[in-house]
Design a protein around this motif. Structure first.
Motif, PDB file in Angstrom:
ATOM      1  N   GLN A   9      -7.268  13.874  -8.791  1.00  9.65           N
ATOM      2  CA  GLN A   9      -8.223  12.915  -8.253  1.00  9.65           C
ATOM      3  C   GLN A   9      -8.294  11.673  -9.150  1.00  9.65           C
ATOM      4  O   GLN A   9      -8.438  10.540  -8.662  1.00  9.65           O
ATOM      5  CB  GLN A   9      -9.609  13.555  -8.134  1.00  9.65           C
ATOM      6  N   ALA A  10      -8.175  11.885 -10.458  1.00  9.44           N
ATOM      7  CA  ALA A  10      -8.201  10.763 -11.395  1.00  9.44           C
ATOM      8  C   ALA A  10      -6.983   9.871 -11.193  1.00  9.44           C
ATOM      9  O   ALA A  10      -7.085   8.633 -11.291  1.00  9.44           O
ATOM     10  CB  ALA A  10      -8.236  11.280 -12.833  1.00  9.44           C
ATOM     11  N   MET A  11      -5.836  10.478 -10.914  1.00  6.48           N
ATOM     12  CA  MET A  11      -4.625   9.683 -10.667  1.00  6.48           C
ATOM     13  C   MET A  11      -4.808   8.820  -9.426  1.00  6.48           C
ATOM     14  O   MET A  11      -4.429   7.637  -9.411  1.00  6.48           O
ATOM     15  CB  MET A  11      -3.420  10.620 -10.495  1.00  6.48           C
ATOM     16  N   TRP A  12      -5.391   9.388  -8.387  1.00  8.27           N
ATOM     17  CA  TRP A  12      -5.647   8.606  -7.182  1.00  8.27           C
ATOM     18  C   TRP A  12      -6.620   7.468  -7.466  1.00  8.27           C
ATOM     19  O   TRP A  12      -6.405   6.323  -7.066  1.00  8.27           O
ATOM     20  CB  TRP A  12      -6.188   9.491  -6.056  1.00  8.27           C
ATOM     21  N   GLU A  13      -7.712   7.795  -8.159  1.00  5.58           N
ATOM     22  CA  GLU A  13      -8.721   6.779  -8.461  1.00  5.58           C
ATOM     23  C   GLU A  13      -8.130   5.667  -9.318  1.00  5.58           C
ATOM     24  O   GLU A  13      -8.445   4.485  -9.133  1.00  5.58           O
ATOM     25  CB  GLU A  13      -9.902   7.427  -9.184  1.00  5.58           C
ATOM     26  N   PHE A  14      -7.245   6.031 -10.244  1.00 11.24           N
ATOM     27  CA  PHE A  14      -6.608   5.039 -11.105  1.00 11.24           C
ATOM     28  C   PHE A  14      -5.786   4.047 -10.275  1.00 11.24           C
ATOM     29  O   PHE A  14      -5.928   2.825 -10.418  1.00 11.24           O
ATOM     30  CB  PHE A  14      -5.698   5.742 -12.120  1.00 11.24           C
ATOM     31  N   TYR A  15      -4.962   4.562  -9.384  1.00 13.82           N
ATOM     32  CA  TYR A  15      -4.121   3.666  -8.586  1.00 13.82           C
ATOM     33  C   TYR A  15      -4.922   2.935  -7.507  1.00 13.82           C
ATOM     34  O   TYR A  15      -4.531   1.848  -7.071  1.00 13.82           O
ATOM     35  CB  TYR A  15      -2.943   4.432  -7.984  1.00 13.82           C
ATOM     36  N   ARG A  16      -6.040   3.519  -7.092  1.00 17.55           N
ATOM     37  CA  ARG A  16      -6.927   2.786  -6.186  1.00 17.55           C
ATOM     38  C   ARG A  16      -7.447   1.537  -6.897  1.00 17.55           C
ATOM     39  O   ARG A  16      -7.505   0.447  -6.312  1.00 17.55           O
ATOM     40  CB  ARG A  16      -8.090   3.673  -5.744  1.00 17.55           C
ATOM     41  N   ARG A  17      -7.810   1.683  -8.162  1.00 20.71           N
ATOM     42  CA  ARG A  17      -8.250   0.549  -8.968  1.00 20.71           C
ATOM     43  C   ARG A  17      -7.127  -0.466  -9.134  1.00 20.71           C
ATOM     44  O   ARG A  17      -7.360  -1.673  -9.086  1.00 20.71           O
ATOM     45  CB  ARG A  17      -8.720   1.038 -10.343  1.00 20.71           C
ATOM     46  N   VAL A  18      -5.902   0.035  -9.337  1.00 23.91           N
ATOM     47  CA  VAL A  18      -4.747  -0.868  -9.448  1.00 23.91           C
ATOM     48  C   VAL A  18      -4.617  -1.685  -8.167  1.00 23.91           C
ATOM     49  O   VAL A  18      -4.433  -2.909  -8.205  1.00 23.91           O
ATOM     50  CB  VAL A  18      -3.448  -0.073  -9.698  1.00 23.91           C
ATOM     51  N   GLY A  19      -4.729  -1.009  -7.020  1.00 19.46           N
ATOM     52  CA  GLY A  19      -4.621  -1.700  -5.740  1.00 19.46           C
ATOM     53  C   GLY A  19      -5.668  -2.781  -5.577  1.00 19.46           C
ATOM     54  O   GLY A  19      -5.380  -3.875  -5.069  1.00 19.46           O
ATOM     55  N   GLN A  20      -6.874  -2.500  -6.001  1.00 18.38           N
ATOM     56  CA  GLN A  20      -7.945  -3.502  -5.927  1.00 18.38           C
ATOM     57  C   GLN A  20      -7.618  -4.713  -6.785  1.00 18.38           C
ATOM     58  O   GLN A  20      -7.823  -5.859  -6.362  1.00 18.38           O
ATOM     59  CB  GLN A  20      -9.262  -2.877  -6.380  1.00 18.38           C
ATOM     60  N   VAL A  32       0.839  -1.199   0.000  1.00 18.48           N
ATOM     61  CA  VAL A  32       0.000   0.000   0.000  1.00 18.48           C
ATOM     62  C   VAL A  32       0.877   1.254   0.000  1.00 18.48           C
ATOM     63  O   VAL A  32       0.569   2.246  -0.670  1.00 18.48           O
ATOM     64  CB  VAL A  32      -0.955   0.008   1.222  1.00 18.48           C
ATOM     65  N   PHE A  33       1.991   1.196   0.716  1.00 20.65           N
ATOM     66  CA  PHE A  33       2.938   2.315   0.725  1.00 20.65           C
ATOM     67  C   PHE A  33       3.456   2.582  -0.684  1.00 20.65           C
ATOM     68  O   PHE A  33       3.480   3.732  -1.141  1.00 20.65           O
ATOM     69  CB  PHE A  33       4.100   2.012   1.668  1.00 20.65           C
ATOM     70  N   VAL A  34       3.855   1.542  -1.388  1.00 22.80           N
ATOM     71  CA  VAL A  34       4.343   1.697  -2.760  1.00 22.80           C
ATOM     72  C   VAL A  34       3.252   2.288  -3.639  1.00 22.80           C
ATOM     73  O   VAL A  34       3.488   3.217  -4.429  1.00 22.80           O
ATOM     74  CB  VAL A  34       4.816   0.348  -3.341  1.00 22.80           C
ATOM     75  N   LEU A  35       2.032   1.783  -3.501  1.00 18.59           N
ATOM     76  CA  LEU A  35       0.897   2.273  -4.284  1.00 18.59           C
ATOM     77  C   LEU A  35       0.691   3.762  -4.061  1.00 18.59           C
ATOM     78  O   LEU A  35       0.536   4.539  -5.013  1.00 18.59           O
ATOM     79  CB  LEU A  35      -0.365   1.494  -3.901  1.00 18.59           C
ATOM     80  N   CYS A  36       0.701   4.170  -2.799  1.00 18.22           N
ATOM     81  CA  CYS A  36       0.480   5.578  -2.471  1.00 18.22           C
ATOM     82  C   CYS A  36       1.631   6.455  -2.948  1.00 18.22           C
ATOM     83  O   CYS A  36       1.415   7.601  -3.376  1.00 18.22           O
ATOM     84  CB  CYS A  36       0.282   5.737  -0.965  1.00 18.22           C
ATOM     85  N   CYS A  37       2.847   5.928  -2.893  1.00 23.91           N
ATOM     86  CA  CYS A  37       4.002   6.684  -3.393  1.00 23.91           C
ATOM     87  C   CYS A  37       3.872   6.965  -4.884  1.00 23.91           C
ATOM     88  O   CYS A  37       4.237   8.047  -5.372  1.00 23.91           O
ATOM     89  CB  CYS A  37       5.299   5.921  -3.132  1.00 23.91           C
ATOM     90  N   LEU A  38       3.349   6.007  -5.622  1.00 24.21           N
ATOM     91  CA  LEU A  38       3.150   6.192  -7.058  1.00 24.21           C
ATOM     92  C   LEU A  38       2.207   7.365  -7.332  1.00 24.21           C
ATOM     93  O   LEU A  38       2.421   8.149  -8.266  1.00 24.21           O
ATOM     94  CB  LEU A  38       2.584   4.909  -7.676  1.00 24.21           C
ATOM     95  N   VAL A  39       1.185   7.495  -6.518  1.00 26.44           N
ATOM     96  CA  VAL A  39       0.230   8.601  -6.664  1.00 26.44           C
ATOM     97  C   VAL A  39       0.896   9.923  -6.306  1.00 26.44           C
ATOM     98  O   VAL A  39       0.857  10.896  -7.072  1.00 26.44           O
ATOM     99  CB  VAL A  39      -1.001   8.389  -5.764  1.00 26.44           C
ATOM    100  N   VAL A  40       1.514   9.973  -5.131  1.00 28.67           N
ATOM    101  CA  VAL A  40       2.131  11.196  -4.622  1.00 28.67           C
ATOM    102  C   VAL A  40       3.200  11.705  -5.587  1.00 28.67           C
ATOM    103  O   VAL A  40       3.269  12.898  -5.898  1.00 28.67           O
ATOM    104  CB  VAL A  40       2.737  10.951  -3.226  1.00 28.67           C
ATOM    105  N   ASP A  41       4.041  10.807  -6.077  1.00 31.29           N
ATOM    106  CA  ASP A  41       5.141  11.230  -6.947  1.00 31.29           C
ATOM    107  C   ASP A  41       4.645  11.650  -8.323  1.00 31.29           C
ATOM    108  O   ASP A  41       5.188  12.582  -8.925  1.00 31.29           O
ATOM    109  CB  ASP A  41       6.180  10.119  -7.068  1.00 31.29           C
ATOM    110  N   ALA A  42       3.620  10.971  -8.841  1.00 39.82           N
ATOM    111  CA  ALA A  42       3.058  11.368 -10.132  1.00 39.82           C
ATOM    112  C   ALA A  42       2.535  12.803 -10.064  1.00 39.82           C
ATOM    113  O   ALA A  42       2.786  13.618 -10.967  1.00 39.82           O
ATOM    114  CB  ALA A  42       1.937  10.409 -10.532  1.00 39.82           C
ATOM    115  N   ILE A  43       1.832  13.113  -9.005  1.00 36.12           N
ATOM    116  CA  ILE A  43       1.278  14.463  -8.848  1.00 36.12           C
ATOM    117  C   ILE A  43       2.384  15.483  -8.609  1.00 36.12           C
ATOM    118  O   ILE A  43       2.395  16.569  -9.199  1.00 36.12           O
ATOM    119  CB  ILE A  43       0.256  14.489  -7.697  1.00 36.12           C
ATOM    120  N   GLN A  44       3.352  15.139  -7.754  1.00 34.58           N
ATOM    121  CA  GLN A  44       4.413  16.094  -7.432  1.00 34.58           C
ATOM    122  C   GLN A  44       5.304  16.393  -8.633  1.00 34.58           C
ATOM    123  O   GLN A  44       5.641  17.552  -8.895  1.00 34.58           O
ATOM    124  CB  GLN A  44       5.272  15.572  -6.283  1.00 34.58           C
ATOM    125  N   PHE A  45       5.679  15.362  -9.390  1.00 30.92           N
ATOM    126  CA  PHE A  45       6.576  15.580 -10.526  1.00 30.92           C
ATOM    127  C   PHE A  45       5.895  16.381 -11.627  1.00 30.92           C
ATOM    128  O   PHE A  45       6.518  17.256 -12.236  1.00 30.92           O
ATOM    129  CB  PHE A  45       7.076  14.239 -11.071  1.00 30.92           C
TER     130      PHE A  45
END
Length: 324
Positions: A170-181, A142-155
């Motif tokens: 918000q779409a980036m978060w929703e996308f990776y939430r789906r990935v996590g599922q 879950v940490f890795v998943l969240c890092c992918l979101v945070v870094d995509a937005i920050q970069f």
């Protein structure tokens, strides 16, 4: 005198072209914003469309950097770093590991998470991760998943030609939430704000994140890879850029990689280059076709197009032998 006239003429031509290209970018962005307003980030099809545009048209290079610098964040986790070190893929063949990861994850973004190719990609990745599931905790994934979101937005926010729209974040978060599922993770944060809080909490907790020998070895391996990618630049410049970017991603996690704080001079130099790049991006023509990194890597490294069948070739040979 003739030389002066030529220089003035060239300057005027470049200035005119820059203004024209900037206006084209603005017009294209307005059209995208109007379309974006009609899309629903929680609808899978709309969500995929937003991500395809975000990655393929707006921020292809920034998303490439975000994904690869996200590796660094995970190295401050003793659990994750230990698994990476024992598999040997990052330390022994960092270029292949980075390219394979870029390939599998960009397939989701280039083709759509629920496309035939996207489904084949995450199912293949699930099998590879399954080889180490007993050694890695759900909270680490879950940490890795969240890092992918945070870094995509920050970069994209810090280095892209424009700042992302709130709906794109918000779409980036929703996308990776789906990935996590689809990767069968549990206890995924409920929203983007909690995603940020989770990354911060995990990084600040010395039980979850701290300096380790494994983390330092892996950090050095990826830094050498960055120097290899940008071989036209002196190695010390690449290392300086890595140190500054990592510090701006988060001072705590950068310290837990065992790295020193960049000097004011280093930060000023690297940020001047990045700001200059951002300004140049604003005055070059907008993309008319999407850049699909997954196609480039698959054709370059595997000599074939992306498909449900060819995706099964991606990964370390020893791991592929165990899952096939």
């Amino acid at each position: 005198m003739e030389t002066i006239y030529i220089c003035i003429t060239l300057f005027i031509v470049v200035a005119i072209l820059s203004v024209i290209n900037y206006l084209k970018r603005v017009e294209t962005h307005v059209q995208w914003r109007n379309k974006l307003a009609k899309l629903d980030v929680k609808n899978n099809g709309d969500n995929d469309e937003i991500i395809k545009h975000f990655v393929g048209y707006e921020y292809p290079f920034e998303m490439f950097l975000a994904l690869n610098f996200c590796f660094y964040r995970t190295f401050c986790s003793p659990t994750i770093a230990s698994v990476y070190r024992k598999t040997g893929t990052i330390y022994n063949t960092p270029d292949k590991r980075a390219c394979d990861t870029d390939l599998l994850m960009h397939i989701w973004m280039d083709y759509g998470l629920d496309s035939t190719e996207g489904k084949a990609s995450y199912e293949h990745l699930n099998k590879i991760h399954g080889l180490h599931s007993s050694k890695t905790r759900n909270v680490d994934f879950v940490f890795v998943l969240c890092c992918l979101v945070v870094d995509a937005i920050q970069f994209t926010n810090d280095y892209g030609w424009r700042r992302p729209e709130e709906k794109e974040k918000q779409a980036m978060w929703e996308f990776y939430r789906r990935v996590g599922q689809r990767m069968q993770l549990t206890n995924i944060p409920e929203n983007l704000q909690k995603c940020y809080e989770f990354v911060e909490s995990y990084t600040e907790d010395n039980r979850q994140a701290r300096v380790t020998e494994d983390g330092q070895v892996l950090t050095e391996a990826i830094t050498k890879l960055v120097c290899q990618w940008y071989y036209l630049l002196p190695a010390f410049v690449c290392r300086m850029a890595v140190k500054v970017v990592l510090y701006q991603m988060g001072a705590t996690f950068q310290r837990k990689l065992g790295l020193s704080k960049p000097s004011i001079f280093e930060s000023l130099l690297i940020n001047t280059v990045l700001i200059t790049r951002r300004s140049i991006l604003c005055v070059i023509p907008p993309r008319s076709v999407p850049y699909k990194l997954s196609d480039v890597i698959m054709n370059t490294d595997y000599g074939c197009p992306v498909s449900k069948q060819t995706i099964t070739k991606v990964g370390p040979l020893d791991m592929l032998a165990k899952i096939q």
